[in-house]
Design a protein around this motif. Structure first.
Motif, PDB file in Angstrom:
ATOM      1  N   ASN A 108     -42.396   8.702  22.362  1.00  0.00           N
ATOM      2  CA  ASN A 108     -42.496   8.357  21.427  1.00  0.00           C
ATOM      3  C   ASN A 108     -42.024   8.939  20.138  1.00  0.00           C
ATOM      4  OD1 ASN A 108     -43.564   6.987  19.018  1.00  0.00           O
ATOM      5  ND2 ASN A 108     -45.237   7.361  19.460  1.00  0.00           N
ATOM      6  N   PHE A 109     -40.436   7.866  19.748  1.00  0.00           N
ATOM      7  CA  PHE A 109     -39.439   8.599  18.275  1.00  0.00           C
ATOM      8  C   PHE A 109     -40.430   8.490  17.355  1.00  0.00           C
ATOM      9  CE2 PHE A 109     -36.343   8.108  22.114  1.00  0.00           C
ATOM     10  CZ  PHE A 109     -35.857   9.044  21.344  1.00  0.00           C
ATOM     11  N   LEU A 110     -41.466   8.430  16.971  1.00  0.00           N
ATOM     12  CA  LEU A 110     -41.883   8.068  15.838  1.00  0.00           C
ATOM     13  C   LEU A 110     -42.549   9.269  15.766  1.00  0.00           C
ATOM     14  CD1 LEU A 110     -43.395   4.466  15.670  1.00  0.00           C
ATOM     15  CD2 LEU A 110     -41.229   5.179  14.178  1.00  0.00           C
ATOM     16  N   PHE A 111     -43.207  10.029  16.476  1.00  0.00           N
ATOM     17  CA  PHE A 111     -43.911  11.088  16.435  1.00  0.00           C
ATOM     18  C   PHE A 111     -43.048  12.572  15.594  1.00  0.00           C
ATOM     19  CE2 PHE A 111     -44.543  15.919  18.036  1.00  0.00           C
ATOM     20  CZ  PHE A 111     -45.388  15.629  17.207  1.00  0.00           C
ATOM     21  N   LEU A 112     -42.109  12.121  16.061  1.00  0.00           N
ATOM     22  CA  LEU A 112     -40.256  13.018  14.912  1.00  0.00           C
ATOM     23  C   LEU A 112     -40.501  12.841  13.935  1.00  0.00           C
ATOM     24  CD1 LEU A 112     -37.676  12.761  17.702  1.00  0.00           C
ATOM     25  CD2 LEU A 112     -39.245  14.983  17.428  1.00  0.00           C
ATOM     26  N   LEU A 113     -40.737  11.131  13.307  1.00  0.00           N
ATOM     27  CA  LEU A 113     -40.335  10.858  11.452  1.00  0.00           C
ATOM     28  C   LEU A 113     -41.843  12.467  10.932  1.00  0.00           C
ATOM     29  CD1 LEU A 113     -39.845   7.189  12.203  1.00  0.00           C
ATOM     30  CD2 LEU A 113     -38.286   9.112  11.729  1.00  0.00           C
ATOM     31  N   ASP A 114     -42.936  12.692  11.574  1.00  0.00           N
ATOM     32  CA  ASP A 114     -43.742  13.341  11.174  1.00  0.00           C
ATOM     33  C   ASP A 114     -42.959  14.966  11.047  1.00  0.00           C
ATOM     34  OD1 ASP A 114     -45.092  11.079   9.834  1.00  0.00           O
ATOM     35  OD2 ASP A 114     -45.870  10.992  12.026  1.00  0.00           O
ATOM     36  N   MET A 115     -42.461  14.739  11.699  1.00  0.00           N
ATOM     37  CA  MET A 115     -41.878  17.337  12.062  1.00  0.00           C
ATOM     38  C   MET A 115     -40.642  17.124  10.856  1.00  0.00           C
ATOM     39  SD  MET A 115     -41.736  17.475  15.960  1.00  0.00           S
ATOM     40  CE  MET A 115     -41.796  18.628  16.087  1.00  0.00           C
ATOM     41  N   ALA A 116     -41.063  18.182  10.893  1.00  0.00           N
ATOM     42  CA  ALA A 116     -40.100  18.412   9.435  1.00  0.00           C
ATOM     43  C   ALA A 116     -39.840  20.232  10.057  1.00  0.00           C
ATOM     44  CB  ALA A 116     -40.402  18.969   8.374  1.00  0.00           C
ATOM     45  N   ILE A 117     -38.250  21.222   9.538  1.00  0.00           N
ATOM     46  CA  ILE A 117     -37.726  21.988   9.428  1.00  0.00           C
ATOM     47  C   ILE A 117     -38.693  22.858   8.772  1.00  0.00           C
ATOM     48  CG2 ILE A 117     -36.125  22.969   9.608  1.00  0.00           C
ATOM     49  CD1 ILE A 117     -35.159  21.423  11.456  1.00  0.00           C
ATOM     50  N   GLU A 118     -39.000  24.061   8.423  1.00  0.00           N
ATOM     51  CA  GLU A 118     -39.321  24.725   7.253  1.00  0.00           C
ATOM     52  C   GLU A 118     -38.687  25.437   6.899  1.00  0.00           C
ATOM     53  OE1 GLU A 118     -43.573  26.650   6.642  1.00  0.00           O
ATOM     54  OE2 GLU A 118     -42.917  27.735   8.406  1.00  0.00           O
ATOM     55  N   ILE A 119     -38.176  25.734   6.541  1.00  0.00           N
ATOM     56  CA  ILE A 119     -37.359  27.091   6.133  1.00  0.00           C
ATOM     57  C   ILE A 119     -37.689  28.150   5.436  1.00  0.00           C
ATOM     58  CG2 ILE A 119     -34.733  28.784   5.437  1.00  0.00           C
ATOM     59  CD1 ILE A 119     -33.676  25.342   6.681  1.00  0.00           C
ATOM     60  N   GLU A 120     -38.192  29.227   5.667  1.00  0.00           N
ATOM     61  CA  GLU A 120     -38.984  30.246   4.728  1.00  0.00           C
ATOM     62  C   GLU A 120     -38.326  31.090   5.225  1.00  0.00           C
ATOM     63  OE1 GLU A 120     -43.256  29.206   4.472  1.00  0.00           O
ATOM     64  OE2 GLU A 120     -43.465  30.962   5.693  1.00  0.00           O
ATOM     65  N   ARG A 121     -39.621  31.803   3.305  1.00  0.00           N
ATOM     66  CA  ARG A 121     -38.830  33.609   3.691  1.00  0.00           C
ATOM     67  C   ARG A 121     -40.014  34.080   3.256  1.00  0.00           C
ATOM     68  NH1 ARG A 121     -33.455  35.452   1.318  1.00  0.00           N
ATOM     69  NH2 ARG A 121     -34.016  37.231   1.748  1.00  0.00           N
ATOM     70  N   LYS A 122     -40.580  35.247   3.656  1.00  0.00           N
ATOM     71  CA  LYS A 122     -42.002  35.716   2.906  1.00  0.00           C
ATOM     72  C   LYS A 122     -41.768  37.208   2.588  1.00  0.00           C
ATOM     73  CE  LYS A 122     -44.810  33.845   6.608  1.00  0.00           C
ATOM     74  NZ  LYS A 122     -46.261  33.971   7.001  1.00  0.00           N
ATOM     75  N   PHE A 123     -42.459  37.380   1.471  1.00  0.00           N
ATOM     76  CA  PHE A 123     -42.440  38.604   0.396  1.00  0.00           C
ATOM     77  C   PHE A 123     -43.396  39.571   0.470  1.00  0.00           C
ATOM     78  CE2 PHE A 123     -38.534  35.939  -0.165  1.00  0.00           C
ATOM     79  CZ  PHE A 123     -37.577  36.965  -0.141  1.00  0.00           C
ATOM     80  N   LEU A 124     -43.537  40.792   0.881  1.00  0.00           N
ATOM     81  CA  LEU A 124     -44.663  41.140  -0.176  1.00  0.00           C
ATOM     82  C   LEU A 124     -44.798  41.091  -1.667  1.00  0.00           C
ATOM     83  CD1 LEU A 124     -45.463  44.381   1.458  1.00  0.00           C
ATOM     84  CD2 LEU A 124     -46.660  42.122   2.688  1.00  0.00           C
ATOM     85  N   VAL A 125     -45.840  42.057  -2.018  1.00  0.00           N
ATOM     86  CA  VAL A 125     -45.918  41.682  -3.849  1.00  0.00           C
ATOM     87  C   VAL A 125     -46.482  42.978  -3.517  1.00  0.00           C
ATOM     88  CG1 VAL A 125     -47.578  39.907  -5.647  1.00  0.00           C
ATOM     89  CG2 VAL A 125     -46.491  38.708  -3.833  1.00  0.00           C
ATOM     90  N   THR A 126     -45.711  43.379  -5.147  1.00  0.00           N
ATOM     91  CA  THR A 126     -46.577  44.736  -5.591  1.00  0.00           C
ATOM     92  C   THR A 126     -47.416  44.615  -6.762  1.00  0.00           C
ATOM     93  OG1 THR A 126     -44.227  43.914  -7.312  1.00  0.00           O
ATOM     94  CG2 THR A 126     -43.792  45.556  -5.097  1.00  0.00           C
ATOM     95  N   SER A 127     -47.179  43.596  -7.870  1.00  0.00           N
ATOM     96  CA  SER A 127     -48.604  43.450  -9.015  1.00  0.00           C
ATOM     97  C   SER A 127     -49.268  41.809  -8.535  1.00  0.00           C
ATOM     98  CB  SER A 127     -47.803  44.003  -9.614  1.00  0.00           C
ATOM     99  OG  SER A 127     -47.137  42.854 -10.322  1.00  0.00           O
ATOM    100  N   GLU A 128     -50.221  42.075  -9.501  1.00  0.00           N
ATOM    101  CA  GLU A 128     -51.134  41.107  -9.829  1.00  0.00           C
ATOM    102  C   GLU A 128     -50.619  39.913 -11.305  1.00  0.00           C
ATOM    103  OE1 GLU A 128     -55.136  41.075  -9.570  1.00  0.00           O
ATOM    104  OE2 GLU A 128     -55.423  42.049  -7.729  1.00  0.00           O
ATOM    105  N   ALA A 129     -49.354  40.417 -11.607  1.00  0.00           N
ATOM    106  CA  ALA A 129     -48.356  39.835 -12.900  1.00  0.00           C
ATOM    107  C   ALA A 129     -48.171  38.485 -12.568  1.00  0.00           C
ATOM    108  CB  ALA A 129     -47.594  40.450 -12.033  1.00  0.00           C
ATOM    109  N   PHE A 130     -48.305  37.619 -11.222  1.00  0.00           N
ATOM    110  CA  PHE A 130     -47.773  36.534 -10.578  1.00  0.00           C
ATOM    111  C   PHE A 130     -49.236  35.371 -11.166  1.00  0.00           C
ATOM    112  CE2 PHE A 130     -50.274  38.367  -7.035  1.00  0.00           C
ATOM    113  CZ  PHE A 130     -51.378  37.369  -7.123  1.00  0.00           C
ATOM    114  N   LYS A 131     -50.049  36.089 -11.209  1.00  0.00           N
ATOM    115  CA  LYS A 131     -50.967  35.499 -11.718  1.00  0.00           C
ATOM    116  C   LYS A 131     -50.993  34.419 -13.357  1.00  0.00           C
ATOM    117  CE  LYS A 131     -54.580  37.389  -8.940  1.00  0.00           C
ATOM    118  NZ  LYS A 131     -55.855  38.006  -8.737  1.00  0.00           N
TER     119      LYS A 131
END
Length: 167
Positions: free
Chosen positions: A4-27
């Motif tokens: 079922n090729f329609l299944f592939l239409l719902d798929m995506a490639i995720e390109i993501e980077r992760k980081f630790l956070v050093t303070s709560e300033a982001f809030k």
């Protein structure tokens, strides 16, 4: 049975980077925040099947294995009812994740910053989704060490080996 090729239409490639956070300033910089509760029906290293409850919506997500550098993987997500998500969370493996997600616009990107609670209290991770592996972006002052590709920071692993148990 034909594929079922329609299944592939719902798929995506995720390109993501992760980081630790050093303070709560982001809030102070966040333009949105919401509670998330999530569990894993399957946390195998080749694929994960996640159930997420976000406010009044549910989601079922399947993620494939990450590339060697941890930047890229396949993702399929489908919205489900809140009721279905609540029922599926009862079937999940031990280690339900509770967190608040903050959305922070910085430069031309949006950082999703997760503040964890329960067994992962004290851990704060920021993620940024990119359009390519080499895309540049501005880094806020509260962004710490990069942990992209470090499996122990994957939510599926935090549910099995929570932050409180780290040495």
């Amino acid at each position: 049975m034909p594929f079922n090729f329609l299944f592939l239409l719902d798929m995506a490639i995720e390109i993501e980077r992760k980081f630790l956070v050093t303070s709560e300033a982001f809030k102070k910089e966040a333009f949105n925040s919401y509670a998330i509760k999530q569990g894993f029906l399957n946390s195998h290293k080749e694929r994960t099947v996640r159930v997420r409850l976000k406010e009044d919506s549910g989601y079922l997500t399947i993620k494939g294995k990450s590339t060697a550098n941890g930047l890229v993987r396949f993702e399929w997500e489908k919205e489900i009812s809140k009721n279905d998500a609540e029922h599926l969370l009862k079937l999940c493996e031990e280690g339900i994740i509770d967190k608040i997600r903050y959305e922070v616009k910085y430069g031309n990107h949006i950082f999703e910053v997760d503040e964890f609670f329960g067994a992962n209290e004290g851990l704060i991770i920021a993620e940024i989704e990119l359009n390519s592996e080499i895309e540049s972006f501005e880094k806020p002052k509260w962004l710490g060490n990069e942990v992209t590709g470090s499996v122990k920071y994957y939510n599926s692993q935090l549910s099995l080996y929570p932050f409180k148990d780290w040495e």
